[in-house]
Design a protein around this motif. Sequence first.
Motif, PDB file in Angstrom:
ATOM      1  N   SER A  13       3.037 -22.092   2.020  1.00  0.00           N
ATOM      2  CA  SER A  13       2.392 -20.886   2.568  1.00  0.00           C
ATOM      3  C   SER A  13       1.068 -21.240   3.251  1.00  0.00           C
ATOM      4  CB  SER A  13       2.177 -19.843   1.478  1.00  0.00           C
ATOM      5  OG  SER A  13       1.304 -20.333   0.505  1.00  0.00           O
TER       6      SER A  13
ATOM      7  N   ASP B  87       1.948  -5.316   1.307  1.00  0.00           N
ATOM      8  CA  ASP B  87       1.963  -5.752   2.715  1.00  0.00           C
ATOM      9  C   ASP B  87       0.818  -5.156   3.537  1.00  0.00           C
ATOM     10  OD1 ASP B  87       3.101  -3.278   2.425  1.00  0.00           O
ATOM     11  OD2 ASP B  87       4.457  -3.508   4.128  1.00  0.00           O
TER      12      ASP B  87
ATOM     13  N   THR C   5       3.811 -13.928   5.865  1.00  0.00           N
ATOM     14  CA  THR C   5       4.812 -14.568   4.998  1.00  0.00           C
ATOM     15  C   THR C   5       4.204 -15.420   3.892  1.00  0.00           C
ATOM     16  OG1 THR C   5       4.918 -16.346   6.615  1.00  0.00           O
ATOM     17  CG2 THR C   5       6.642 -14.672   6.749  1.00  0.00           C
TER      18      THR C   5
ATOM     19  N   ASP D 258       4.867 -14.015   0.530  1.00  0.00           N
ATOM     20  CA  ASP D 258       6.298 -14.066   0.209  1.00  0.00           C
ATOM     21  C   ASP D 258       6.720 -15.478  -0.230  1.00  0.00           C
ATOM     22  OD1 ASP D 258       6.911 -11.369   0.727  1.00  0.00           O
ATOM     23  OD2 ASP D 258       6.882 -11.763   2.867  1.00  0.00           O
TER      24      ASP D 258
ATOM     25  N   PHE E 163       7.464  -7.771  -4.639  1.00  0.00           N
ATOM     26  CA  PHE E 163       8.449  -7.803  -3.555  1.00  0.00           C
ATOM     27  C   PHE E 163       8.813  -6.385  -3.115  1.00  0.00           C
ATOM     28  CE2 PHE E 163      12.722  -7.970  -1.802  1.00  0.00           C
ATOM     29  CZ  PHE E 163      12.576  -8.968  -0.854  1.00  0.00           C
TER      30      PHE E 163
ATOM     31  N   ARG F 113       6.092  -4.801  -1.159  1.00  0.00           N
ATOM     32  CA  ARG F 113       5.901  -5.390   0.168  1.00  0.00           C
ATOM     33  C   ARG F 113       7.028  -5.042   1.141  1.00  0.00           C
ATOM     34  NH1 ARG F 113       2.305  -9.278   0.782  1.00  0.00           N
ATOM     35  NH2 ARG F 113       3.481 -10.374   2.391  1.00  0.00           N
ATOM     36  N   HIS F 114       8.235  -4.867   0.603  1.00  0.00           N
ATOM     37  CA  HIS F 114       9.385  -4.775   1.508  1.00  0.00           C
ATOM     38  C   HIS F 114      10.147  -3.458   1.443  1.00  0.00           C
ATOM     39  CE1 HIS F 114       8.999  -8.932   2.805  1.00  0.00           C
ATOM     40  NE2 HIS F 114       8.705  -9.226   1.552  1.00  0.00           N
TER      41      HIS F 114
ATOM     42  N   ALA G 205      11.434 -14.645   2.307  1.00  0.00           N
ATOM     43  CA  ALA G 205      10.202 -14.723   3.092  1.00  0.00           C
ATOM     44  C   ALA G 205      10.493 -15.095   4.542  1.00  0.00           C
ATOM     45  CB  ALA G 205       9.269 -15.774   2.479  1.00  0.00           C
TER      46      ALA G 205
END
Lengths: 530, 117
Positions: free
Chosen positions: A126, A147, A153, A156, A222, A225-226, B85
């Motif tokens: 990352s 997010d 990314t 993530d 997760f 964020r998504h 990701a």
Amino acid sequence: MSTAVSPAERSPGLVLSWIGATDHKRIAAHMAWACGLFLVIGGLVALTMRTELAQPGLQVLSRDHYNELYSLHGSTMIYFVMTPAALALGVYLVPLQIGAADLVAPRLNLFAMWMLLGGAAVAFSSLLTASGYPRDGWTEFLPMSNDTFSPGTGTDLWLAGVAASAISAMILAGTILATIVLRRAPGMSMLRIPVFTWTMVATCLNVLFAVPALLGALGLIFVARHTDIAVNPAAYLNLFWFYGHPVVYVMFFPFVGAALEVLATNARRRMAGYGPFVLAIIGFAATSMAVWGHHMFATGQVTNQYFAVTSIALMVFAGVEYLDAFLTMWGGAIVMRTSTLFALGFFAQFLVGGLTGLFLASPTLDYQANDTYFVVGHFHYTLFAGSMFGLFAGLYHWFPKATGRLLDERLGKLHFWLLVVGTNLTFFPFFILGNEGMVRRVADYPDQRGLADWNLVATVGSYVVAVALLVFLVNVVWSKTLGATAGADPWQGQTLEWWTASPPPRHNFESLPPIRSHAPLLDLREAESE
Amino acid sequence: MTRFGAPLFGWAVMLALLAAGLLAWSGEIEGPWLLLAASSVASAATGFALGLAGPAQGDRRAIPDISIAPAVTAAGVLVVLVAFAAGRWLVLLGLGVTALGLGGTVRELRAQRRELR
């Protein structure tokens, strides 16, 4: 004992044998080298942060980069150094201590090792993304990690890497625990397994029942964020700390076991209070699962009185372990080897971490100390000044078993004293800084109330720690090739691993002595001397 | 059932008592209580399962010295994790590599069983 039968002899190449070796000793050695590499990375990051903090103002880093670095330091040390190092010690020693040929499910252990190494690589990757490494510490609290506040990314990839390390830890804990149940040598009842192996039982229980909560917490990040689902930050805190507190004991129990075995061996006595120790370590492990709320005192989301009582109750179990260590040494002919010094250093310095933990277990005091350097001092006294010393005690004790060579004692003692000075110079000022109100996770601080002076002292200390670790590295490299030959039992050890050759053969044992207690080799020596 | 069950059951009982304490103190069944209670039940179940398995002393085992399949499987699982990701399309690639690794493991296990006969 199970009879090991090797498949047909093969002669794989060097690379293939490195990738695919299923021997528990080689898996542990690979994990140890990887943890060592990650320790260097995490240590260099810490050194950079301390350099920035040596004086007020921004000299070396921007605030943004500082935030990345403290997250990188914490995540590396917790997920990729201390937890895997604790488990690696178990992977290496448990089969040897219980007279087994290998861990159960060798392929599963190899899979877990690669999940750890791959997970670390993914998390580190990352750094290469446009958004960079996450900036919210090893805890990645919500909503900071959603997010909106942490786009890109980088977070993530961090999630994927940490999830891989969590899966790896659970698999290793499961196979170690199953090995203890299923592969003990004849005569080795549960109340005859060595002290270190008992600490691995406690460690594995904590991993198996706490780490799933980490996976749940990562899942919540997760989702936040998504998806459009709103995640309650308090739910994340509960899940995260349900993992986050027991994992401190995952990074503590094996080193208690290592230090106690070192003290018993070097005091040339049977460990005192084996039975109470077993009860205490199980009680310690269970109670450590019920104290996580003390990390949330200031949120008003938990029953503070309950978590204060359970947190303070931990001292009872810790007290039993300290009493055992003291009684083991009492009247013994103590040999002051480097491993003895590190074991004593572990108990002495962990005490500082434990006692300052009592302050933080009190909600009224915690309200004052919350988010200050006092907490950072407490944490580092338990995990670095404490557990790291226990790890070094174990490394000096078992290095000859793993390599067949002794570590140099003069370099070892230099390493110890430099580390004692460096550790206390670095971390003790944190208590004073916290008391003066310096908050943690900041790249800069006001030039007042002596903050600059104590920060400078801490920075000087961190460089002394770096020199100490360099001495250890030199010692390992030098001793591994040129060190004195160890022989099977250089310390007059008490447990089964000292019965076999150093380093042990592929399937560990050609024969086993009779096992009538948790110290079978001491039993033999006592029988011979009568 | 082995005696190993005893410490694990002891641990589970302690967790249950701690959960009961939290329930008594807070007076409501909430998230923290559920976490603790679930752990107690899970550890009791583990103790029972491990106890049923019992010690396997004196049996013949085939222990592989080298196995590449676990590394391949791990690589596959990691690709699946990274896919969340780096792009969902990687999931298929990761699952394919994982299947390859698992297939290799099955092949090795069958060879191992033949070796023991």
